[in-house]
Write a protein that holds these residues in place. Structure first.
Motif, mmCIF file in Angstrom:
data_model
loop_
_atom_site.group_PDB
_atom_site.id
_atom_site.type_symbol
_atom_site.label_atom_id
_atom_site.label_comp_id
_atom_site.label_asym_id
_atom_site.label_seq_id
_atom_site.Cartn_x
_atom_site.Cartn_y
_atom_site.Cartn_z
ATOM 1 N N ALA A 47 33.460 50.039 34.551
ATOM 2 C CA ALA A 47 34.904 50.038 34.292
ATOM 3 C C ALA A 47 35.373 51.418 33.855
ATOM 4 C CB ALA A 47 35.238 48.998 33.231
ATOM 5 N N TYR A 48 34.577 52.086 33.001
ATOM 6 C CA TYR A 48 35.001 53.406 32.536
ATOM 7 C C TYR A 48 34.880 54.448 33.640
ATOM 8 C CZ TYR A 48 35.916 57.365 29.566
ATOM 9 O OH TYR A 48 36.487 58.490 29.033
ATOM 10 N N SER A 49 33.881 54.317 34.514
ATOM 11 C CA SER A 49 33.775 55.260 35.628
ATOM 12 C C SER A 49 34.989 55.133 36.546
ATOM 13 C CB SER A 49 32.481 55.013 36.408
ATOM 14 O OG SER A 49 32.275 56.003 37.392
ATOM 15 N N ALA A 50 35.539 53.933 36.647
ATOM 16 C CA ALA A 50 36.778 53.754 37.413
ATOM 17 C C ALA A 50 37.941 54.467 36.712
ATOM 18 C CB ALA A 50 37.083 52.272 37.588
ATOM 19 N N ASP A 51 37.987 54.376 35.389
ATOM 20 C CA ASP A 51 39.012 55.110 34.644
ATOM 21 C C ASP A 51 38.866 56.612 34.861
ATOM 22 O OD1 ASP A 51 40.075 52.784 33.573
ATOM 23 O OD2 ASP A 51 38.802 52.862 31.788
ATOM 24 N N ARG B 278 41.200 49.684 43.315
ATOM 25 C CA ARG B 278 42.499 50.271 43.000
ATOM 26 C C ARG B 278 42.395 51.739 42.597
ATOM 27 N NH1 ARG B 278 43.395 47.276 39.214
ATOM 28 N NH2 ARG B 278 43.401 48.608 37.355
ATOM 29 N N LEU B 279 41.373 52.069 41.794
ATOM 30 C CA LEU B 279 41.275 53.412 41.222
ATOM 31 C C LEU B 279 40.171 54.265 41.834
ATOM 32 C CD1 LEU B 279 41.641 52.505 37.432
ATOM 33 C CD2 LEU B 279 43.441 53.188 39.017
ATOM 34 N N GLY B 280 39.201 53.610 42.508
ATOM 35 C CA GLY B 280 37.998 54.318 42.921
ATOM 36 C C GLY B 280 36.986 54.295 41.800
ATOM 37 N N ASP C 39 29.065 46.478 32.619
ATOM 38 C CA ASP C 39 30.506 46.306 32.820
ATOM 39 C C ASP C 39 31.313 47.447 32.217
ATOM 40 O OD1 ASP C 39 29.799 43.993 34.078
ATOM 41 O OD2 ASP C 39 30.596 42.635 32.545
ATOM 42 N N ARG C 40 30.940 47.903 31.023
ATOM 43 C CA ARG C 40 31.684 48.996 30.405
ATOM 44 C C ARG C 40 31.456 50.300 31.161
ATOM 45 N NH1 ARG C 40 34.050 48.559 25.369
ATOM 46 N NH2 ARG C 40 34.901 50.581 25.999
ATOM 47 N N ALA C 41 30.247 50.517 31.657
ATOM 48 C CA ALA C 41 29.958 51.755 32.392
ATOM 49 C C ALA C 41 30.761 51.819 33.687
ATOM 50 C CB ALA C 41 28.466 51.851 32.682
ATOM 51 N N LEU D 128 29.166 43.023 40.874
ATOM 52 C CA LEU D 128 29.998 43.211 39.686
ATOM 53 C C LEU D 128 31.029 42.089 39.570
ATOM 54 C CD1 LEU D 128 30.692 47.048 40.001
ATOM 55 C CD2 LEU D 128 29.302 45.956 38.226
ATOM 56 N N PRO D 129 31.538 41.826 38.365
ATOM 57 C CA PRO D 129 32.617 40.842 38.214
ATOM 58 C C PRO D 129 33.831 41.236 39.058
ATOM 59 C CG PRO D 129 31.693 41.433 36.078
ATOM 60 C CD PRO D 129 31.098 42.381 37.070
ATOM 61 N N GLU D 130 34.558 40.252 39.523
ATOM 62 C CA GLU D 130 35.704 40.498 40.404
ATOM 63 C C GLU D 130 36.742 41.393 39.747
ATOM 64 O OE1 GLU D 130 36.358 39.990 43.539
ATOM 65 O OE2 GLU D 130 34.329 39.169 43.784
ATOM 66 N N GLU D 131 36.935 41.239 38.447
ATOM 67 C CA GLU D 131 37.927 42.066 37.740
ATOM 68 C C GLU D 131 37.581 43.544 37.858
ATOM 69 O OE1 GLU D 131 39.693 42.696 33.198
ATOM 70 O OE2 GLU D 131 38.213 41.134 33.627
ATOM 71 N N ILE D 132 36.294 43.876 37.710
ATOM 72 C CA ILE D 132 35.871 45.274 37.802
ATOM 73 C C ILE D 132 35.924 45.758 39.241
ATOM 74 C CG2 ILE D 132 33.953 46.884 37.403
ATOM 75 C CD1 ILE D 132 33.161 45.203 35.017
ATOM 76 N N LYS D 133 35.534 44.907 40.190
ATOM 77 C CA LYS D 133 35.614 45.297 41.597
ATOM 78 C C LYS D 133 37.067 45.564 42.009
ATOM 79 C CE LYS D 133 33.067 41.943 43.477
ATOM 80 N NZ LYS D 133 32.296 41.234 44.522
#
Length: 216
Positions: A98-102, A138-140, A94-96, A128-133
């Motif tokens: 999410a951060y790749s989206a950042d 939104r960001l790619g 999840d952290r990987a 993936l969890p819906e929040e991360i998807k």
């Protein structure tokens, strides 16, 4: 490969715990570092460079799971140990992602990114969890692939003070290694498992006494 033993607080004690916050921060830092490595790499062929840039694949993993479980007082083949291994793996995933989206918001998504194709079907990202998807839509996402847990035999010996390899339990607390010397001949080295050596250096209070974590 991230060394999981570094994130066990109060090892072998009744209050032993895994520092998920620090581990998650290290995961994010490592994703950024591996994305930088793609830019720094000199590719032998132009087609290799084009392929790497189009997908921006990286392979973040971990090592030392077996020793980390021992330090957490969890037997490797128990449901409790499996649950902890799953929790650690989910945290890394999840952290990987999410951060790749950042990173995508900062540097741009990988060129072949298509949100619907990437997040639908039976591929890994679709689970993936819906929040991360939602964040990825939104960001790619900067990297098409992020995780790869390798056996890490040499890595664990050379850079993790002989922590247990990858996801495997330690096969022996102590053993000998034969090394070919530059001047010819062989030399025998006594080797100890990281968790075993750490345990031997614990005092009665549970504090580590005279322990050099870099000593082989």
């Amino acid at each position: 490969s991230i060394n999981l033993t570094r994130f066990v607080r109060h090892p072998f004690m009744e209050n032993a715990e895994f520092d998920f916050e620090a581990f998650g921060e290290n995961v994010a830092f490592s994703v950024r570092m591996l994305d930088n490595v793609l830019e720094a790499t000199r590719w032998p062929l132009e087609r290799q460079h084009a392929e790497a840039m189009a997908k921006r694949r990286v392979g973040l993993g971990f090592t030392g799971l077996g020793d980390a479980l021992i330090m957490l007082r969890l037997r490797y083949d128990t449901p409790e140990a499996c649950a902890m291994a799953e929790k650690i793996s989910v945290c890394m995933r999840d952290r990987a992602y999410a951060y790749s989206a950042d990173l995508a918001a900062e540097r741009g998504a990988f060129p072949l990114f298509d949100a619907e194709k990437y997040l639908s079907g039976g591929n890994f990202a679709s689970r993936l969890p819906e929040e991360i998807k939602s964040k990825i839509r939104r960001l790619g996402i900067r990297n098409s692939h992020l995780l790869s847990i390798a056996p890490t035999g040499t890595i664990s010996l050379a850079f993790a003070d002989n922590a247990s390899n990858g996801i495997e339990p330690p096969f022996s607390w102590t053993y000998s290694r034969k090394k070919r010397m530059a001047e010819g001949g062989w030399k025998i080295y006594a080797v100890e498992d990281y968790a075993w050596r750490l345990y031997k250096h614990l005092g009665e209070s549970g504090e580590i006494e005279d322990f050099d974590p870099e000593m082989k």
